[in-house]
Scaffold this motif. Structure first.
Motif: not given
Length: 236
Positions: A122-147
């Motif tokens: 993602t190109e946005q800061d998603a660390t504070g997104d409550a929906n993403i935090q609920k799925l933190g055991d599976v979903l990881c958000m990273a900056e562009a180019g990480f993969v």
């Protein structure tokens, strides 16, 4: 050679009626050949016996190869069934949250891996997104180019769709608290469609030999293709 029978008549008649029984008994044939060599004396080379020994050695190698091929075929069939079952389970959920939770639970169990992580750039800061935090055991958000950087180790080379490798320890950015005991992983690069940043599905294992670079990747490439299409549906 005396024509007088030296063995029991019943046994003799059985051998005469079914000589193939002796020919198919390897130990018995060896004993007969050894007895024949003794009668010839020590200064005679039995080329026929030598040829037979070589043929037996070649047959043993062929049988070993045959068993290895059959074992590999059974392993491939078992792996195919695993992937098919995982795909069917992955297609059951009717909402994205259930889809991801199943990915880290039932799907991971079917594939016999210890950890599954979905990495989305993602190109946005998603660390504070409550929906993403609920799925933190599976979903990881990273900056562009990480993969691409994760797959290539920062080297200037194209990343493959499937990367299998052994590790000293897993990456904290991907596995979080589980990173310390991850010893091998399968990384599936995901094309999420035109205009979207790439993603990555990572399967981690405690066993250092579960994923190695020498293994085939066809089944995992197929799984990645199905997963890509499922993700595009959820992201549309």
């Amino acid at each position: 050679m005396s024509s007088t029978p030296q063995i029991d008549d019943t046994l003799r008649d059985k051998i005469i009626s079914s000589p193939d029984v002796i020919l198919e008994d390897r130990d018995l044939m060896r004993a007969l050949i050894a007895a024949n060599e003794k009668t010839m004396g020590g200064n005679i080379v039995d080329l026929r016996g030598i040829a037979m020994e070589r043929l037996e050695a070649r047959l043993d190698r062929l049988e070993d190869t045959h068993r290895s091929v059959i074992a590999a075929a059974y392993d491939n069939l078992a792996g195919t069934n695993q992937v098919h079952r995982a795909i069917l389970r992955m297609l059951d959920p009717v909402d994205f949250e259930s889809f991801l939770r199943d990915l880290g639970a039932e799907v991971a169990d079917i594939l016999r891996v210890d950890s599954v992580r979905l990495v989305l750039e993602t190109e946005q800061d998603a660390t504070g997104d409550a929906n993403i935090q609920k799925l933190g055991d599976v979903l990881c958000m990273a900056e562009a180019g990480f993969v691409d950087g994760y797959l290539t180790g920062g080297r200037a080379m194209p990343s493959r769709q499937v990367t299998l490798r052994q590790l000293q320890t897993g990456a904290d950015a991907v596995y979080g608290e589980d990173a310390d005991w991850i010893r091998s992983e399968a990384c599936l690069r995901l094309d999420l469609g035109e205009g979207r940043l790439p993603g990555m599905l990572v399967m981690g294992a405690e066993d250092p030999h579960q994923f190695t670079p020498q293994q085939g990747t066809d089944l995992l490439a197929f799984f990645a293709g199905v997963f890509e299409r499922a993700m595009r549906r959820w992201l549309s």
